[in-house]
Design an enzyme around this catalytic site. Sequence first.
Site, mmCIF file in Angstrom:
data_model
loop_
_atom_site.group_PDB
_atom_site.id
_atom_site.type_symbol
_atom_site.label_atom_id
_atom_site.label_comp_id
_atom_site.label_asym_id
_atom_site.label_seq_id
_atom_site.Cartn_x
_atom_site.Cartn_y
_atom_site.Cartn_z
ATOM 1 N N GLN A 128 39.653 51.180 41.983
ATOM 2 C CA GLN A 128 40.740 50.434 41.345
ATOM 3 C C GLN A 128 40.229 49.729 40.091
ATOM 4 O OE1 GLN A 128 42.591 46.849 42.870
ATOM 5 N NE2 GLN A 128 44.610 47.813 42.751
ATOM 6 N N ASN A 178 49.937 42.295 41.053
ATOM 7 C CA ASN A 178 49.379 41.034 41.570
ATOM 8 C C ASN A 178 49.004 39.988 40.529
ATOM 9 O OD1 ASN A 178 49.818 42.051 44.050
ATOM 10 N ND2 ASN A 178 47.704 42.630 44.477
ATOM 11 N N ARG A 203 49.052 51.001 40.580
ATOM 12 C CA ARG A 203 49.625 50.085 41.563
ATOM 13 C C ARG A 203 50.483 49.046 40.849
ATOM 14 N NH1 ARG A 203 46.940 46.071 46.176
ATOM 15 N NH2 ARG A 203 48.136 46.936 47.904
ATOM 16 N N ASN A 227 49.440 35.034 42.163
ATOM 17 C CA ASN A 227 48.854 34.582 40.888
ATOM 18 C C ASN A 227 49.898 34.117 39.883
ATOM 19 O OD1 ASN A 227 46.070 34.851 41.549
ATOM 20 N ND2 ASN A 227 46.372 37.060 41.512
ATOM 21 N N THR A 280 39.872 43.059 48.239
ATOM 22 C CA THR A 280 38.772 42.291 47.642
ATOM 23 C C THR A 280 37.925 41.662 48.741
ATOM 24 O OG1 THR A 280 39.889 41.917 45.560
ATOM 25 C CG2 THR A 280 38.305 40.235 46.224
ATOM 26 N N TYR A 303 47.623 40.167 37.562
ATOM 27 C CA TYR A 303 46.460 40.326 36.690
ATOM 28 C C TYR A 303 46.925 40.805 35.307
ATOM 29 C CZ TYR A 303 44.093 39.272 40.967
ATOM 30 O OH TYR A 303 43.690 38.626 42.103
ATOM 31 N N HIS A 306 45.089 49.048 38.157
ATOM 32 C CA HIS A 306 45.635 47.866 38.845
ATOM 33 C C HIS A 306 46.668 47.210 37.928
ATOM 34 C CE1 HIS A 306 46.225 44.502 41.322
ATOM 35 N NE2 HIS A 306 44.994 44.182 41.641
ATOM 36 N N GLY A 343 46.317 47.572 54.597
ATOM 37 C CA GLY A 343 45.276 46.683 54.100
ATOM 38 C C GLY A 343 44.470 46.070 55.222
#
Length: 367
Positions: free
Chosen positions: A97, A181, A230, A238, A25, A183, A178, A325
Amino acid sequence: MSSLFDPIQVGDLHLRNRVVMAPLTRNRSPNAIPRDITATYYAQRASAGLLITEATAISHQGQGYADVPGLYGTEQLDAWKHVTQAVHAKGGKIVVQLWHVGRVSHSELQPDGGQPVAPSAIAAKTKTVLIKNGVPTFTDTSVPRALDAAELPGIVHSYAVAARNAVETAGFDGVEVHGANGYLLDQFLKTNSNKRTDDYGGSIENRARLLLEVTRAVVDAVGGGKTGIRLSPVTPANDVHDDDPQPLFDYVVRQLAPLNLAYIHIIEGATGGPREIADRPFDYEALKAAYRKAGGKGAWMVNNGYDKPLAEAALKEGDDLVAFGKAFISNPDLVRRLREGAPLNAWDKNTFYGGGEAGYTDYPALA
Ligand code: 8OZ
Protein backbone atom coordinates in the site's frame (compact mmCIF):
# COMPACT_ATOMS: atom_id res chain seq x y z
CA MET A 1 -22.70 -18.22 -7.67
CA SER A 2 -19.08 -17.87 -6.61
CA SER A 3 -18.05 -18.60 -3.06
CA LEU A 4 -15.51 -16.76 -0.94
CA PHE A 5 -13.22 -19.74 -1.44
CA ASP A 6 -13.26 -19.82 -5.26
CA PRO A 7 -10.28 -18.49 -7.20
CA ILE A 8 -10.54 -15.28 -9.19
CA GLN A 9 -8.44 -13.38 -11.73
CA VAL A 10 -7.87 -9.79 -10.56
CA GLY A 11 -5.98 -7.77 -13.16
CA ASP A 12 -2.65 -9.57 -13.63
CA LEU A 13 -3.10 -11.51 -10.39
CA HIS A 14 -4.57 -14.97 -10.06
CA LEU A 15 -5.94 -15.21 -6.52
CA ARG A 16 -6.74 -18.53 -4.90
CA ASN A 17 -9.74 -17.16 -3.06
CA ARG A 18 -11.65 -13.92 -2.47
CA VAL A 19 -10.62 -13.38 1.14
CA VAL A 20 -8.22 -10.43 1.32
CA MET A 21 -6.06 -9.29 4.22
CA ALA A 22 -6.74 -5.57 4.59
CA PRO A 23 -3.85 -3.14 5.14
CA LEU A 24 -3.08 -2.91 8.88
CA THR A 25 -0.60 -0.50 10.45
CA ARG A 26 1.53 -2.32 13.05
CA ASN A 27 4.46 0.06 13.80
CA ARG A 28 7.11 -2.65 13.97
CA SER A 29 9.62 -1.30 11.43
CA PRO A 30 12.28 0.81 13.20
CA ASN A 31 14.02 3.24 10.82
CA ALA A 32 11.24 2.41 8.35
CA ILE A 33 12.82 -1.01 7.64
CA PRO A 34 10.68 -4.15 8.05
CA ARG A 35 12.33 -6.79 10.25
CA ASP A 36 12.44 -10.58 9.83
CA ILE A 37 9.36 -10.94 12.04
CA THR A 38 7.42 -9.00 9.41
CA ALA A 39 8.27 -11.64 6.81
CA THR A 40 7.08 -14.30 9.26
CA TYR A 41 3.87 -12.36 9.98
CA TYR A 42 2.86 -12.01 6.33
CA ALA A 43 3.96 -15.56 5.41
CA GLN A 44 1.76 -16.92 8.23
CA ARG A 45 -1.21 -15.22 6.52
CA ALA A 46 -0.30 -16.25 2.95
CA SER A 47 -3.40 -18.43 2.51
CA ALA A 48 -5.40 -15.23 1.96
CA GLY A 49 -6.32 -14.71 -1.69
CA LEU A 50 -4.40 -11.45 -1.47
CA LEU A 51 -2.34 -9.76 1.24
CA ILE A 52 -2.29 -5.97 1.23
CA THR A 53 0.59 -4.69 3.32
CA GLU A 54 0.34 -2.08 6.00
CA ALA A 55 0.52 1.48 4.63
CA THR A 56 4.10 2.13 3.48
CA ALA A 57 5.58 5.59 2.94
CA ILE A 58 6.59 6.50 -0.61
CA SER A 59 8.97 9.20 0.65
CA HIS A 60 10.40 10.59 3.87
CA GLN A 61 7.90 13.46 3.57
CA GLY A 62 5.14 10.84 3.41
CA GLN A 63 6.01 9.49 6.88
CA GLY A 64 3.61 10.25 9.68
CA TYR A 65 4.10 7.72 12.49
CA ALA A 66 6.94 6.13 14.41
CA ASP A 67 8.21 2.80 13.11
CA VAL A 68 6.07 2.51 10.00
CA PRO A 69 7.84 1.12 6.93
CA GLY A 70 8.97 2.90 3.78
CA LEU A 71 9.69 2.13 0.14
CA TYR A 72 12.17 4.91 -0.64
CA GLY A 73 15.48 3.48 0.57
CA THR A 74 17.62 0.55 -0.52
CA GLU A 75 17.51 -1.14 2.88
CA GLN A 76 13.72 -0.77 2.97
CA LEU A 77 13.36 -2.38 -0.45
CA ASP A 78 15.77 -5.18 0.45
CA ALA A 79 13.82 -5.90 3.62
CA TRP A 80 10.53 -5.98 1.71
CA LYS A 81 12.13 -8.43 -0.72
CA HIS A 82 12.47 -10.90 2.17
CA VAL A 83 8.79 -10.41 2.91
CA THR A 84 7.63 -11.01 -0.68
CA GLN A 85 9.90 -14.06 -1.00
CA ALA A 86 8.49 -15.55 2.20
CA VAL A 87 4.92 -15.00 0.99
CA HIS A 88 5.63 -16.35 -2.50
CA ALA A 89 7.31 -19.43 -1.01
CA LYS A 90 3.90 -20.22 0.51
CA GLY A 91 2.07 -19.60 -2.77
CA GLY A 92 0.61 -16.27 -1.63
CA LYS A 93 0.14 -12.95 -3.40
CA ILE A 94 1.09 -9.60 -1.86
CA VAL A 95 0.69 -5.97 -2.88
CA VAL A 96 2.10 -2.98 -1.03
CA GLN A 97 0.00 0.00 0.00
CA LEU A 98 1.52 3.30 -1.22
CA TRP A 99 1.17 5.98 1.44
CA HIS A 100 1.72 9.68 1.82
CA VAL A 101 0.23 10.92 5.09
CA GLY A 102 0.06 14.62 4.12
CA ARG A 103 -0.85 16.59 7.25
CA VAL A 104 -1.16 13.54 9.53
CA SER A 105 2.42 13.83 10.69
CA HIS A 106 4.70 15.60 13.09
CA SER A 107 7.72 17.81 12.41
CA GLU A 108 9.92 15.29 14.26
CA LEU A 109 9.16 12.73 11.55
CA GLN A 110 9.72 15.09 8.63
CA PRO A 111 12.92 15.74 6.64
CA ASP A 112 14.96 18.39 8.51
CA GLY A 113 12.20 18.72 11.12
CA GLY A 114 10.05 20.70 8.70
CA GLN A 115 6.28 21.13 8.69
CA PRO A 116 4.17 18.33 7.23
CA VAL A 117 2.54 19.18 3.90
CA ALA A 118 -1.16 19.38 3.00
CA PRO A 119 -3.55 20.86 0.45
CA SER A 120 -4.18 23.74 2.87
CA ALA A 121 -2.56 24.94 6.10
CA ILE A 122 -5.24 23.41 8.33
CA ALA A 123 -4.21 21.08 11.14
CA ALA A 124 -5.99 17.73 11.44
CA LYS A 125 -7.65 17.27 14.81
CA THR A 126 -6.05 13.89 15.25
CA LYS A 127 -3.05 12.27 16.91
CA THR A 128 0.03 10.56 15.62
CA VAL A 129 2.46 8.32 17.47
CA LEU A 130 6.02 9.30 18.34
CA ILE A 131 8.48 7.24 20.36
CA LYS A 132 9.48 9.24 23.46
CA ASN A 133 12.30 7.65 25.51
CA GLY A 134 11.41 4.31 23.94
CA VAL A 135 7.70 4.64 24.75
CA PRO A 136 5.05 5.04 22.00
CA THR A 137 3.30 8.33 22.78
CA PHE A 138 0.16 9.80 21.18
CA THR A 139 0.95 13.36 20.07
CA ASP A 140 -1.06 16.08 18.28
CA THR A 141 -0.20 16.34 14.60
CA SER A 142 1.79 19.45 13.58
CA VAL A 143 0.24 22.38 11.73
CA PRO A 144 0.99 21.69 8.04
CA ARG A 145 2.01 24.08 5.32
CA ALA A 146 0.03 24.25 2.07
CA LEU A 147 1.79 22.61 -0.84
CA ASP A 148 2.78 24.88 -3.70
CA ALA A 149 1.29 23.58 -6.97
CA ALA A 150 4.85 23.40 -8.31
CA GLU A 151 5.61 20.67 -5.72
CA LEU A 152 2.84 18.35 -6.85
CA PRO A 153 4.59 16.83 -9.89
CA GLY A 154 7.40 15.76 -7.55
CA ILE A 155 4.92 13.99 -5.29
CA VAL A 156 3.27 12.27 -8.26
CA HIS A 157 6.72 11.16 -9.38
CA SER A 158 7.51 9.78 -5.90
CA TYR A 159 4.45 7.53 -6.12
CA ALA A 160 5.53 6.25 -9.54
CA VAL A 161 9.10 5.59 -8.40
CA ALA A 162 7.91 3.79 -5.28
CA ALA A 163 5.51 1.67 -7.34
CA ARG A 164 8.20 0.67 -9.84
CA ASN A 165 10.69 -0.16 -7.09
CA ALA A 166 8.04 -2.12 -5.22
CA VAL A 167 7.40 -4.39 -8.19
CA GLU A 168 10.82 -4.52 -9.86
CA THR A 169 13.12 -4.49 -6.82
CA ALA A 170 11.09 -5.65 -3.84
CA GLY A 171 9.13 -8.30 -5.74
CA PHE A 172 5.58 -7.23 -4.93
CA ASP A 173 2.79 -8.58 -7.13
CA GLY A 174 1.34 -5.08 -7.35
CA VAL A 175 0.54 -1.91 -5.46
CA GLU A 176 -2.47 -0.26 -3.83
CA VAL A 177 -2.75 3.54 -3.90
CA HIS A 178 -3.87 4.65 -0.43
CA GLY A 179 -6.57 7.15 -1.29
CA ALA A 180 -8.44 6.71 1.99
CA ASN A 181 -8.59 7.54 5.70
CA GLY A 182 -7.76 11.22 5.66
CA TYR A 183 -4.23 10.97 4.27
CA LEU A 184 -2.80 13.19 1.52
CA LEU A 185 -4.94 12.12 -1.43
CA ASP A 186 -8.12 12.05 0.67
CA GLN A 187 -7.20 15.49 2.11
CA PHE A 188 -7.19 16.83 -1.45
CA LEU A 189 -10.53 15.16 -2.20
CA LYS A 190 -12.48 16.50 0.76
CA THR A 191 -13.96 19.91 1.35
CA ASN A 192 -12.95 20.41 4.98
CA SER A 193 -9.23 19.85 4.31
CA ASN A 194 -8.90 21.38 0.83
CA LYS A 195 -9.51 25.15 0.63
CA ARG A 196 -7.27 25.70 -2.40
CA THR A 197 -8.18 28.20 -5.09
CA ASP A 198 -5.92 26.75 -7.83
CA ASP A 199 -6.47 23.79 -10.20
CA TYR A 200 -6.32 21.41 -7.21
CA GLY A 201 -9.15 22.91 -5.14
CA GLY A 202 -12.76 24.01 -5.41
CA SER A 203 -14.65 21.87 -7.93
CA ILE A 204 -14.91 18.09 -7.73
CA GLU A 205 -12.71 17.84 -10.83
CA ASN A 206 -10.02 19.94 -9.16
CA ARG A 207 -10.13 18.18 -5.79
CA ALA A 208 -9.87 14.79 -7.53
CA ARG A 209 -7.00 15.89 -9.77
CA LEU A 210 -4.06 14.84 -7.58
CA LEU A 211 -5.49 11.40 -6.80
CA LEU A 212 -6.12 10.77 -10.50
CA GLU A 213 -2.68 12.06 -11.56
CA VAL A 214 -1.07 9.80 -8.97
CA THR A 215 -3.08 6.77 -10.04
CA ARG A 216 -2.34 7.34 -13.74
CA ALA A 217 1.37 7.72 -12.97
CA VAL A 218 1.37 4.48 -10.96
CA VAL A 219 -0.45 2.71 -13.80
CA ASP A 220 2.15 4.04 -16.25
CA ALA A 221 4.89 2.70 -13.96
CA VAL A 222 3.61 -0.82 -13.23
CA GLY A 223 0.46 -1.35 -15.33
CA GLY A 224 -3.21 -1.16 -14.41
CA GLY A 225 -3.33 -4.93 -13.88
CA LYS A 226 -0.95 -4.50 -10.93
CA THR A 227 -2.66 -1.42 -9.45
CA GLY A 228 -5.50 -1.12 -6.98
CA ILE A 229 -6.83 1.87 -5.06
CA ARG A 230 -8.45 2.25 -1.65
CA LEU A 231 -11.13 4.88 -1.03
CA SER A 232 -13.21 5.78 2.04
CA PRO A 233 -16.06 8.07 0.94
CA VAL A 234 -17.39 9.01 4.37
CA THR A 235 -14.90 7.96 7.01
CA PRO A 236 -14.28 10.53 9.73
CA ALA A 237 -10.77 9.07 10.23
CA ASN A 238 -8.13 11.75 10.64
CA ASP A 239 -10.66 14.57 10.65
CA VAL A 240 -11.79 14.60 7.03
CA HIS A 241 -15.28 15.45 5.86
CA ASP A 242 -16.84 16.17 2.50
CA ASP A 243 -19.96 18.31 2.09
CA ASP A 244 -21.29 16.14 -0.77
CA PRO A 245 -19.40 12.84 -1.07
CA GLN A 246 -21.69 10.96 -3.47
CA PRO A 247 -21.05 13.05 -6.61
CA LEU A 248 -17.37 13.37 -5.63
CA PHE A 249 -16.77 9.63 -5.43
CA ASP A 250 -19.06 8.81 -8.36
CA TYR A 251 -16.83 11.15 -10.40
CA VAL A 252 -13.64 9.56 -9.06
CA VAL A 253 -14.66 6.00 -9.97
CA ARG A 254 -15.89 7.10 -13.42
CA GLN A 255 -12.46 8.60 -14.06
CA LEU A 256 -10.76 5.45 -12.74
CA ALA A 257 -12.82 3.19 -15.02
CA PRO A 258 -10.65 3.56 -18.17
CA LEU A 259 -7.41 2.87 -16.27
CA ASN A 260 -8.06 -0.91 -16.22
CA LEU A 261 -7.18 -1.18 -12.54
CA ALA A 262 -6.94 -4.59 -10.89
CA TYR A 263 -9.38 -3.54 -8.19
CA ILE A 264 -11.25 -0.78 -6.38
CA HIS A 265 -11.21 -1.17 -2.59
CA ILE A 266 -13.97 0.61 -0.69
CA ILE A 267 -14.13 1.18 3.07
CA GLU A 268 -17.84 1.36 3.91
CA GLY A 269 -18.64 3.71 6.80
CA ALA A 270 -16.18 4.69 9.53
CA THR A 271 -12.83 2.89 9.18
CA GLY A 272 -12.64 0.15 11.81
CA GLY A 273 -15.98 1.34 13.24
CA PRO A 274 -19.68 1.56 12.36
CA ARG A 275 -20.68 0.66 8.80
CA GLU A 276 -23.47 3.25 8.89
CA ILE A 277 -22.91 6.87 9.95
CA ALA A 278 -26.18 8.67 10.62
CA ASP A 279 -25.11 12.09 9.39
CA ARG A 280 -22.96 10.75 6.52
CA PRO A 281 -25.24 8.64 4.31
CA PHE A 282 -23.70 7.06 1.21
CA ASP A 283 -24.97 4.71 -1.50
CA TYR A 284 -22.21 2.17 -2.22
CA GLU A 285 -24.31 0.25 -4.74
CA ALA A 286 -24.70 3.47 -6.72
CA LEU A 287 -20.93 3.96 -6.57
CA LYS A 288 -20.30 0.47 -7.95
CA ALA A 289 -22.94 1.05 -10.64
CA ALA A 290 -21.26 4.32 -11.66
CA TYR A 291 -17.94 2.49 -12.07
CA ARG A 292 -19.46 -0.36 -14.08
CA LYS A 293 -21.53 2.01 -16.23
CA ALA A 294 -18.33 3.89 -17.11
CA GLY A 295 -16.81 0.60 -18.30
CA GLY A 296 -14.79 -0.20 -15.15
CA LYS A 297 -13.83 -3.89 -15.18
CA GLY A 298 -11.70 -4.06 -12.02
CA ALA A 299 -12.64 -6.31 -9.12
CA TRP A 300 -14.86 -4.58 -6.53
CA MET A 301 -13.38 -5.09 -3.06
CA VAL A 302 -15.39 -4.20 0.04
CA ASN A 303 -14.17 -3.72 3.59
CA ASN A 304 -15.20 -2.85 7.12
CA GLY A 305 -16.74 -5.03 9.74
CA TYR A 306 -17.36 -8.07 7.52
CA ASP A 307 -18.04 -11.52 8.92
CA LYS A 308 -18.76 -14.65 6.89
CA PRO A 309 -22.52 -14.11 6.38
CA LEU A 310 -22.05 -10.46 5.44
CA ALA A 311 -19.20 -11.40 3.08
CA GLU A 312 -21.31 -14.07 1.38
CA ALA A 313 -24.15 -11.57 0.99
CA ALA A 314 -21.71 -9.10 -0.59
CA LEU A 315 -20.61 -11.65 -3.21
CA LYS A 316 -24.28 -12.30 -3.97
CA GLU A 317 -24.74 -8.58 -4.63
CA GLY A 318 -21.91 -8.64 -7.18
CA ASP A 319 -18.92 -7.64 -5.06
CA ASP A 320 -15.82 -9.66 -5.95
CA LEU A 321 -13.49 -9.53 -2.95
CA VAL A 322 -13.88 -8.94 0.79
CA ALA A 323 -11.04 -7.48 2.87
CA PHE A 324 -10.83 -8.49 6.55
CA GLY A 325 -8.72 -6.43 8.95
CA LYS A 326 -8.60 -7.15 12.67
CA ALA A 327 -9.70 -10.78 12.20
CA PHE A 328 -6.50 -11.32 10.18
CA ILE A 329 -4.37 -9.91 13.00
CA SER A 330 -5.51 -12.62 15.37
CA ASN A 331 -6.17 -15.46 12.88
CA PRO A 332 -3.26 -16.30 10.58
CA ASP A 333 -5.40 -19.09 9.09
CA LEU A 334 -8.53 -16.95 8.74
CA VAL A 335 -9.40 -18.47 5.35
CA ARG A 336 -9.51 -21.99 6.78
CA ARG A 337 -11.47 -20.87 9.83
CA LEU A 338 -14.06 -19.13 7.67
CA ARG A 339 -14.33 -22.12 5.37
CA GLU A 340 -14.76 -24.60 8.24
CA GLY A 341 -16.89 -22.31 10.37
CA ALA A 342 -14.27 -22.63 13.12
CA PRO A 343 -14.23 -20.11 15.98
CA LEU A 344 -11.95 -17.10 15.58
CA ASN A 345 -9.22 -16.05 18.02
CA ALA A 346 -9.97 -12.72 19.71
CA TRP A 347 -7.56 -9.86 19.02
CA ASP A 348 -5.67 -7.89 21.62
CA LYS A 349 -5.83 -4.15 20.94
CA ASN A 350 -2.88 -3.53 23.24
CA THR A 351 -0.48 -5.12 20.75
CA PHE A 352 -1.86 -3.59 17.53
CA TYR A 353 0.76 -0.84 17.34
CA GLY A 354 4.44 -1.26 18.17
CA GLY A 355 6.34 -3.99 20.00
CA GLY A 356 7.65 -7.30 18.70
CA GLU A 357 6.35 -10.82 18.22
CA ALA A 358 3.70 -10.67 20.96
CA GLY A 359 0.35 -10.06 19.31
CA TYR A 360 2.05 -10.22 15.91
CA THR A 361 3.44 -13.64 15.03
CA ASP A 362 2.21 -15.61 18.06
CA TYR A 363 -1.53 -16.00 17.34
CA PRO A 364 -2.18 -19.72 16.93
CA ALA A 365 -3.40 -21.44 13.75
CA LEU A 366 -5.71 -24.46 13.99
CA ALA A 367 -3.90 -27.75 14.49
C1 8OZ B 1 -4.06 2.98 12.19
C2 8OZ B 1 -2.99 3.63 12.76
C3 8OZ B 1 -2.13 4.35 11.97
C4 8OZ B 1 -2.34 4.43 10.61
C5 8OZ B 1 -5.01 3.99 8.00
C6 8OZ B 1 -2.63 3.82 7.71
O1 8OZ B 1 -5.96 4.21 8.74
C7 8OZ B 1 -3.65 3.86 8.56
C8 8OZ B 1 -3.43 3.78 10.03
C9 8OZ B 1 -4.28 3.05 10.83
O2 8OZ B 1 -5.16 3.87 6.78
